[in-house]
Design a protein around this motif. Structure first.
Motif, PDB file in Angstrom:
ATOM      1  N   ARG A  17       0.801  -1.223   0.000  1.00 15.93           N
ATOM      2  CA  ARG A  17       0.000   0.000   0.000  1.00 15.93           C
ATOM      3  C   ARG A  17       0.838   1.280   0.000  1.00 15.93           C
ATOM      4  O   ARG A  17       0.573   2.178  -0.814  1.00 15.93           O
ATOM      5  N   PRO A  18       1.865   1.448   0.877  1.00 16.32           N
ATOM      6  CA  PRO A  18       2.622   2.718   0.843  1.00 16.32           C
ATOM      7  C   PRO A  18       3.269   2.983  -0.509  1.00 16.32           C
ATOM      8  O   PRO A  18       3.234   4.114  -1.016  1.00 16.32           O
ATOM      9  N   GLY A  19       3.861   1.940  -1.117  1.00 18.18           N
ATOM     10  CA  GLY A  19       4.514   2.141  -2.409  1.00 18.18           C
ATOM     11  C   GLY A  19       3.542   2.443  -3.522  1.00 18.18           C
ATOM     12  O   GLY A  19       3.813   3.291  -4.387  1.00 18.18           O
ATOM     13  N   LEU A  20       2.398   1.782  -3.516  1.00 16.49           N
ATOM     14  CA  LEU A  20       1.405   2.021  -4.561  1.00 16.49           C
ATOM     15  C   LEU A  20       0.779   3.406  -4.426  1.00 16.49           C
ATOM     16  O   LEU A  20       0.520   4.081  -5.426  1.00 16.49           O
ATOM     17  N   VAL A  21       0.537   3.833  -3.186  1.00 14.04           N
ATOM     18  CA  VAL A  21       0.013   5.188  -2.968  1.00 14.04           C
ATOM     19  C   VAL A  21       1.039   6.215  -3.431  1.00 14.04           C
ATOM     20  O   VAL A  21       0.694   7.226  -4.067  1.00 14.04           O
ATOM     21  N   ALA A  22       2.318   5.966  -3.133  1.00 14.61           N
ATOM     22  CA  ALA A  22       3.370   6.884  -3.585  1.00 14.61           C
ATOM     23  C   ALA A  22       3.419   6.942  -5.109  1.00 14.61           C
ATOM     24  O   ALA A  22       3.558   8.025  -5.696  1.00 14.61           O
ATOM     25  N   ALA A  23       3.309   5.787  -5.764  1.00 14.71           N
ATOM     26  CA  ALA A  23       3.308   5.761  -7.231  1.00 14.71           C
ATOM     27  C   ALA A  23       2.136   6.558  -7.786  1.00 14.71           C
ATOM     28  O   ALA A  23       2.286   7.339  -8.737  1.00 14.71           O
ATOM     29  N   LEU A  24       0.955   6.357  -7.205  1.00 13.36           N
ATOM     30  CA  LEU A  24      -0.228   7.078  -7.666  1.00 13.36           C
ATOM     31  C   LEU A  24      -0.059   8.577  -7.492  1.00 13.36           C
ATOM     32  O   LEU A  24      -0.374   9.368  -8.397  1.00 13.36           O
ATOM     33  N   LEU A  25       0.475   9.004  -6.332  1.00 12.01           N
ATOM     34  CA  LEU A  25       0.647  10.437  -6.072  1.00 12.01           C
ATOM     35  C   LEU A  25       1.670  11.049  -7.017  1.00 12.01           C
ATOM     36  O   LEU A  25       1.472  12.154  -7.542  1.00 12.01           O
ATOM     37  N   LEU A  26       2.784  10.358  -7.241  1.00 10.45           N
ATOM     38  CA  LEU A  26       3.829  10.903  -8.106  1.00 10.45           C
ATOM     39  C   LEU A  26       3.314  11.095  -9.532  1.00 10.45           C
ATOM     40  O   LEU A  26       3.540  12.146 -10.151  1.00 10.45           O
ATOM     41  N   VAL A  27       2.634  10.097 -10.068  1.00  7.67           N
ATOM     42  CA  VAL A  27       2.111  10.217 -11.431  1.00  7.67           C
ATOM     43  C   VAL A  27       1.026  11.278 -11.487  1.00  7.67           C
ATOM     44  O   VAL A  27       0.956  12.070 -12.441  1.00  7.67           O
ATOM     45  N   LEU A  28       0.189  11.338 -10.466  1.00  8.04           N
ATOM     46  CA  LEU A  28      -0.886  12.331 -10.447  1.00  8.04           C
ATOM     47  C   LEU A  28      -0.329  13.748 -10.477  1.00  8.04           C
ATOM     48  O   LEU A  28      -0.797  14.610 -11.230  1.00  8.04           O
ATOM     49  N   VAL A  29       0.685  13.994  -9.655  1.00 11.01           N
ATOM     50  CA  VAL A  29       1.265  15.343  -9.604  1.00 11.01           C
ATOM     51  C   VAL A  29       1.958  15.688 -10.916  1.00 11.01           C
ATOM     52  O   VAL A  29       1.868  16.820 -11.410  1.00 11.01           O
ATOM     53  N   GLU A  30       2.660  14.720 -11.506  1.00  4.73           N
ATOM     54  CA  GLU A  30       3.335  14.996 -12.777  1.00  4.73           C
ATOM     55  C   GLU A  30       2.325  15.319 -13.876  1.00  4.73           C
ATOM     56  O   GLU A  30       2.558  16.218 -14.693  1.00  4.73           O
ATOM     57  N   THR A  31       1.213  14.609 -13.921  1.00  2.89           N
ATOM     58  CA  THR A  31       0.218  14.879 -14.952  1.00  2.89           C
ATOM     59  C   THR A  31      -0.485  16.211 -14.726  1.00  2.89           C
ATOM     60  O   THR A  31      -0.874  16.880 -15.685  1.00  2.89           O
ATOM     61  N   VAL A  32      -0.641  16.603 -13.459  1.00  6.79           N
ATOM     62  CA  VAL A  32      -1.260  17.898 -13.163  1.00  6.79           C
ATOM     63  C   VAL A  32      -0.403  19.034 -13.718  1.00  6.79           C
ATOM     64  O   VAL A  32      -0.918  20.025 -14.261  1.00  6.79           O
ATOM     65  N   LYS A  33       0.913  18.913 -13.618  1.00  7.02           N
ATOM     66  CA  LYS A  33       1.814  19.994 -14.036  1.00  7.02           C
ATOM     67  C   LYS A  33       2.144  19.952 -15.527  1.00  7.02           C
ATOM     68  O   LYS A  33       2.671  20.936 -16.063  1.00  7.02           O
ATOM     69  N   GLU A  34       1.885  18.834 -16.200  1.00  7.12           N
ATOM     70  CA  GLU A  34       2.239  18.702 -17.619  1.00  7.12           C
ATOM     71  C   GLU A  34       1.480  19.720 -18.464  1.00  7.12           C
ATOM     72  O   GLU A  34       0.254  19.830 -18.390  1.00  7.12           O
ATOM     73  N   LEU A  35       2.209  20.479 -19.270  1.00 12.39           N
ATOM     74  CA  LEU A  35       1.595  21.529 -20.085  1.00 12.39           C
ATOM     75  C   LEU A  35       1.522  21.194 -21.574  1.00 12.39           C
ATOM     76  O   LEU A  35       0.438  21.229 -22.148  1.00 12.39           O
ATOM     77  N   PRO A  36       2.642  20.900 -22.263  1.00 16.50           N
ATOM     78  CA  PRO A  36       2.566  20.838 -23.734  1.00 16.50           C
ATOM     79  C   PRO A  36       1.625  19.772 -24.269  1.00 16.50           C
ATOM     80  O   PRO A  36       0.861  20.044 -25.208  1.00 16.50           O
TER      81      PRO A  36
END
Length: 527
Positions: free
Chosen positions: A456-475
């Motif tokens: 669970r901790p690793g999967l939650v971390a993976a989900l958060l990292l990808v979520l934040v990266e997609t939020v900031k992605e612009l082009p």
């Protein structure tokens, strides 16, 4: 076929079947050369590409210098010395990672405008307006990007210095070298894999950047691709140009591998060497430099965003729909990446660590090194070709829906989720599961009591990292989104292109708050 070969054959085939869609957007760009050269190519070769290529190479060179100096310097100071405020700056120096480069860029453009506080203070001190440093330039873009990218070098190199121990420095000192010479002859060469890895991440992020360089008015290869598609209305030329940029990305990866050579992190001791206590002017100079770096990279941008938002508090721009679109898109992309990452991790264990499955996962993650503009063109070129080949796909209008955005985001950030998921699975020691099985614990209970709590901790971390990266992605979002479907990043870009800094501040604050999530996670992991 033997039983062992049969056991690995279907996981390998499935892994490559899942990796292929993640490779196609970039590889399909090569098919653009089957199209006759568009009429815009003479204009591109004469007016666009020479300047864009020159600016891109100059930006990478300056950024390497601007990111390595603070990254390595603060990493060494943090790992080997104790000075006032060190424990605070160990995590504060990571804070600029929370801010997208295009947010920091538009903040400093607003501060450095003719009527802004920086130029006003400059003229008040007697400086000539023409003598004020030009931020809208390649050195200015390199400086802005370095403020948010140097933490990549700092985090990786600091960990390497902590693992080195003191034997190499002691040996260099015993040979008559001073502290500075010992650092350059012993400590820095031993940490070469670390700072080369950090630098490669910085350069790849700079190659992928679109928002900061466009706000600062610097023409690079990423902006050239965007202008070719949306300015010159030539998708084939943009696809051909994007495929050429993949070659530049591959060159950076090859140079990174050559620079590392066969070097490895040496001196892997568990207990780091004791820090030397500094006092006096040297100690406070390090503290002042660290405070200045954090101030420029985080405090000033966030403070200015708060000031601008307060100034227009009576008429804050509406960001509710854009925030909802951002969250929806990020959750769909993060869920897709996490699901794919789980499948690859399970296939790897099912096949007993088969090299073919591992190679498929590695190939699927190569999209992280490809700029968002390139993936956007590749996804659109692929969807348009699919719609032409299959009329029933044309009825779904994939090229004008969120399908292209999701495809590009999954390709871009699969590696982030895959590595975090693989790290989570490393905590599943076979001895734990075998012991539970020998004790008669049913499979369902083993899943509930052992597997899920450990994952669970690793999967939650993976989900958060990808979520934040997609939020900031612009082009990718900017180029592929359906008409009128805006996210927070697109809102920021649309306001900044019109010079409306105050209106862009409010959505930028939302993005900064989301960006603090991975920084908090990284600091927690360090501690």
């Amino acid at each position: 076929m033997s039983q062992g070969a049969a056991r690995t054959a279907w996981p390998r085939a499935l892994a490559w079947g899942l990796a292929l869609p993640l490779l196609l957007p970039a590889l399909w760009l090569a098919s653009a050369f089957a199209v006759p050269p568009p009429e815009v190519w003479p204009h591109l070769l004469e007016q666009v590409l020479p300047l864009a290529l020159r600016n891109t190479l100059a930006l990478l060179g300056l950024l390497a210098l601007f990111a390595l100096l603070p990254g390595i310097g603060f990493a060494w100071a943090s790992a080997r010395y104790d000075w006032p405020g060190r424990r605070f700056f160990d995590w504060a120096l990571v804070l600029p990672m929370a801010l997208p480069g295009y947010v920091v860029a538009f903040v400093y453009v607003g501060l450095a405008d003719y009527g802004g506080p920086l130029q006003t203070a400059w003229r008040a001190l007697g400086g000539a307006p023409a003598g004020f440093p030009e931020l809208r330039s390649v050195p200015g873009a390199a400086a802005v990007l370095a403020t948010v990218l140097y933490p990549y070098v700092f985090l990786i190199v600091r960990a390497a210095f902590l693992r080195q121990g003191s034997a190499a420095m002691d040996a260099a000192r015993s040979l008559g070298h001073g502290p500075v010479a010992s650092f350059f002859r012993a400590a820095l060469p031993m940490a070469r894999p670390a700072w080369v890895a950090g630098l490669s991440l910085v350069l790849l992020e700079a190659l992928a950047d679109f928002g900061a360089v466009s706000i600062l008015g610097v023409d690079t290869l990423t902006t050239a691709i965007y202008k070719t598609w949306f300015g010159l209305y030539s998708l084939p030329a943009a696809a051909q140009l994007a495929f050429g940029m993949i070659g530049l990305v591959a060159l950076v990866l090859v140079l990174e591998r050559i620079a590392r050579g066969r070097a490895r992190h040496a001196g892997r001791q568990l207990v780091p060497p004791p820090r030397r206590r500094l006092s006096g002017a040297r100690a406070w100079a390090i503290t002042a430099l660290a405070a200045l770096t954090v101030g420029i990279g985080f405090v000033v941008p966030v403070g200015q965003l708060l000031v601008w938002s307060w100034q227009v508090r009576a008429s804050l721009p509406e960001v509710g729909e854009a925030a909802w679109n951002t969250l929806l898109l990020a959750m769909m992309a993060a869920s897709g990446v996490l699901l794919l990452s789980l499948v690859f991790a399970l296939l790897g264990r099912r096949s007993g660590g088969d090299r073919g499955v591992h190679a498929a996962g590695f190939a699927a993650g190569l999209g992280y090194a490809v700029p968002g503009t390139v993936l956007a063109v590749g996804a659109m070129w692929l969807l348009v070709a699919a719609e032409r080949a299959a009329p029933w796909l044309a009825a779904l209008a994939l090229s004008s829906s969120l399908a292209g955005v999701l495809l590009a985001l999954c390709v871009r950030f699969f590696r982030v989720g895959h590595e975090a998921t693989e790290s989570a699975f490393q905590s599943l020691r076979p001895s734990l599961l075998e012991s539970a099985r020998l004790l008669g614990v049913p499979a369902r209970e083993r899943l509930r009591l052992i597997v899920l709590p450990l994952l669970r901790p690793g999967l939650v971390a993976a989900l958060l990292l990808v979520l934040v990266e997609t939020v900031k992605e612009l082009p990718a979002t900017l180029m592929l989104r359906p008409f009128g479907w805006d996210t927070l990043a697109v809102k920021i870009y649309s306001h900044t292109t019109e010079g409306l800094w105050q209106q862009a501040a409010w959505p930028a604050l939302w993005l900064c708050a989301v960006g603090l999530v991975p920084v908090w996670w990284l600091v927690k992991q360090q501690r």
